[in-house]
Design a protein around this motif. Structure first.
Motif, PDB file in Angstrom:
ATOM      1  N   GLN A 118     -14.931  -2.971  26.249  1.00 21.01           N
ATOM      2  CA  GLN A 118     -14.220  -3.220  24.991  1.00 21.01           C
ATOM      3  C   GLN A 118     -13.277  -2.070  24.653  1.00 21.01           C
ATOM      4  O   GLN A 118     -12.245  -2.290  24.015  1.00 21.01           O
ATOM      5  CB  GLN A 118     -15.232  -3.440  23.859  1.00 21.01           C
ATOM      6  N   ASP A 160     -24.408 -11.051  27.570  1.00 24.27           N
ATOM      7  CA  ASP A 160     -24.026  -9.827  26.869  1.00 24.27           C
ATOM      8  C   ASP A 160     -24.532  -8.596  27.618  1.00 24.27           C
ATOM      9  O   ASP A 160     -25.309  -7.799  27.100  1.00 24.27           O
ATOM     10  CB  ASP A 160     -24.557  -9.847  25.429  1.00 24.27           C
ATOM     11  N   SER A 177     -17.502  -9.537  30.457  1.00 20.43           N
ATOM     12  CA  SER A 177     -18.159  -9.024  29.246  1.00 20.43           C
ATOM     13  C   SER A 177     -18.327 -10.111  28.184  1.00 20.43           C
ATOM     14  O   SER A 177     -19.047  -9.906  27.217  1.00 20.43           O
ATOM     15  CB  SER A 177     -17.386  -7.829  28.677  1.00 20.43           C
ATOM     16  N   THR A 178     -17.692 -11.270  28.381  1.00 22.77           N
ATOM     17  CA  THR A 178     -17.839 -12.380  27.436  1.00 22.77           C
ATOM     18  C   THR A 178     -18.979 -13.324  27.822  1.00 22.77           C
ATOM     19  O   THR A 178     -19.241 -14.290  27.114  1.00 22.77           O
ATOM     20  CB  THR A 178     -16.528 -13.197  27.329  1.00 22.77           C
ATOM     21  N   HIS A 179     -19.632 -13.055  28.957  1.00 22.68           N
ATOM     22  CA  HIS A 179     -20.759 -13.886  29.409  1.00 22.68           C
ATOM     23  C   HIS A 179     -21.845 -13.889  28.327  1.00 22.68           C
ATOM     24  O   HIS A 179     -22.093 -12.851  27.705  1.00 22.68           O
ATOM     25  CB  HIS A 179     -21.310 -13.312  30.723  1.00 22.68           C
ATOM     26  N   PRO A 180     -22.491 -15.021  28.083  1.00 27.48           N
ATOM     27  CA  PRO A 180     -23.542 -15.081  27.050  1.00 27.48           C
ATOM     28  C   PRO A 180     -24.684 -14.080  27.257  1.00 27.48           C
ATOM     29  O   PRO A 180     -25.393 -13.764  26.308  1.00 27.48           O
ATOM     30  CB  PRO A 180     -24.058 -16.520  27.144  1.00 27.48           C
ATOM     31  N   LYS A 187     -13.569  -7.299  31.968  1.00 28.04           N
ATOM     32  CA  LYS A 187     -13.396  -7.689  30.560  1.00 28.04           C
ATOM     33  C   LYS A 187     -13.778  -9.170  30.391  1.00 28.04           C
ATOM     34  O   LYS A 187     -14.414  -9.534  29.400  1.00 28.04           O
ATOM     35  CB  LYS A 187     -11.967  -7.405  30.090  1.00 28.04           C
ATOM     36  N   ARG A 188     -13.418 -10.011  31.337  1.00 30.41           N
ATOM     37  CA  ARG A 188     -13.826 -11.422  31.278  1.00 30.41           C
ATOM     38  C   ARG A 188     -15.344 -11.534  31.354  1.00 30.41           C
ATOM     39  O   ARG A 188     -15.970 -12.275  30.587  1.00 30.41           O
ATOM     40  CB  ARG A 188     -13.208 -12.206  32.438  1.00 30.41           C
ATOM     41  N   ARG A 218     -20.309  -3.562  27.833  1.00 33.07           N
ATOM     42  CA  ARG A 218     -19.834  -3.281  26.475  1.00 33.07           C
ATOM     43  C   ARG A 218     -18.783  -2.179  26.487  1.00 33.07           C
ATOM     44  O   ARG A 218     -17.899  -2.156  25.625  1.00 33.07           O
ATOM     45  CB  ARG A 218     -21.003  -2.922  25.570  1.00 33.07           C
ATOM     46  N   GLU A 242     -16.408 -19.721  31.700  1.00 36.30           N
ATOM     47  CA  GLU A 242     -15.086 -20.113  31.216  1.00 36.30           C
ATOM     48  C   GLU A 242     -14.229 -18.877  31.017  1.00 36.30           C
ATOM     49  O   GLU A 242     -14.664 -17.908  30.405  1.00 36.30           O
ATOM     50  CB  GLU A 242     -15.238 -20.815  29.859  1.00 36.30           C
ATOM     51  N   TYR A 243     -13.007 -18.920  31.523  1.00 39.01           N
ATOM     52  CA  TYR A 243     -12.082 -17.799  31.336  1.00 39.01           C
ATOM     53  C   TYR A 243     -10.649 -18.308  31.448  1.00 39.01           C
ATOM     54  O   TYR A 243     -10.406 -19.420  31.907  1.00 39.01           O
ATOM     55  CB  TYR A 243     -12.336 -16.694  32.374  1.00 39.01           C
ATOM     56  N   GLN A 272      -6.462  -4.012  27.702  1.00 43.16           N
ATOM     57  CA  GLN A 272      -6.244  -5.148  28.604  1.00 43.16           C
ATOM     58  C   GLN A 272      -4.993  -4.872  29.436  1.00 43.16           C
ATOM     59  O   GLN A 272      -3.922  -4.611  28.877  1.00 43.16           O
ATOM     60  CB  GLN A 272      -6.063  -6.441  27.798  1.00 43.16           C
TER      61      GLN A 272
END
Length: 178
Positions: A77, A69, A64-67, A61-62, A74, A124-125, A81
Motif C-alpha cells: 500500500q 488479506d 494485496s486485494t485477495h480476500p 499490489k493486485r 500490506r 479478479e483484477y 502504482q
C-alpha cells in the motif's frame, strides 16, 4: 511429497537469490553500459530490470486485494502504482537494487502465508489498460514467478553478450535432495 507451500517458498527463495546474482552481475557493467540500447525487448539491461520491478509491483499490489488479506502484502500500500510495464524506477544499480530488495523481502514473507485454499480462489483484477479478468489465483501466482524467470533470462543473455557471467541459473540447484 512437497506441498504447494514448499513449492511457493522454493520459488520465492530462487527468485530472491537469482535477483541478487543478476544485480551483482549487472553491477560489473562498465559505466554507461547498463542503459546502453542492446536491441532487447525493453532496450537495455536497465530497461529490463525496470520492467521486472514494474511487473512485480503491479502484481503484488493486485495480490494485496485477495480476500486472504496477506499480512506481508500490506506493505504494498505504501508503494506507488507504476504508470505501466515500462515504468522508470531508475537507471543506476543502487536505485534499482534497493527497490528490488524491498520487493524480494515482501515476496519471501508472502509465500509462506499462502494456503492451498487461497490458491483456489477466483481472482479478479484489471490489467494496465483497465480490462477486467477473472482467473484462478494459483495459476496467476505461477505466472508471476514465471514472468520473473523469463525476463531474468533476457537480462542474463544481455549480460552474457557483454562478457559477464551471471552464474548458475537452474532452479534444480535450489531443489533440495531427498
Amino acid at each position: 511429497m512437497p506441498t504447494i507451500a514448499n513449492h511457493l517458498n522454493l520459488l520465492a527463495r530462487y527468485n530472491a537469490d537469482m535477483n541478487r546474482q543478476l544485480y551483482d552481475a549487472a553491477a560489473q557493467l562498465p559505466a554507461g553500459e547498463l542503459t546502453a540500447d542492446r536491441k532487447a525487448f525493453f532496450g537495455s539491461v536497465a530497461g529490463t530490470l525496470n520492467h521486472l520491478l514494474a511487473g512485480d509491483t503491479i502484481w503484488l499490489k493486485r495480490f494485496s486485494t485477495h480476500p486472504a488479506d496477506f499480512p506481508a502484502l500490506r506493505a504494498m500500500q505504501a508503494l506507488a502504482q507504476p504508470s505501466g510495464l515500462t515504468h522508470f524506477f531508475g537507471d543506476d544499480i543502487a536505485t534499482l537494487r534497493a527497490h528490488r530488495e524491498q520487493l524480494d523481502a515482501i515476496i519471501l514473507d508472502w509465500a509462506p502465508q499462502i494456503t492451498a485454499a487461497d490458491l483456489e480462489h477466483t481472482f479478479e483484477y484489471r490489467n494496465t489498460r483497465g480490462d477486467l479478468f477473472r482467473k484462478h489465483f494459483g495459476s496467476v501466482v505461477l505466472h508471476f514467478f514465471n514472468h520473473q524467470t523469463h525476463h531474468r533470462g533476457q537480462a542474463s543473455t544481455l549480460l552474457t553478450q557483454a562478457d559477464i557471467d551471471i552464474g548458475i541459473t537452474d532452479l534444480l540447484v535450489w531443489v533440495p535432495d531427498l
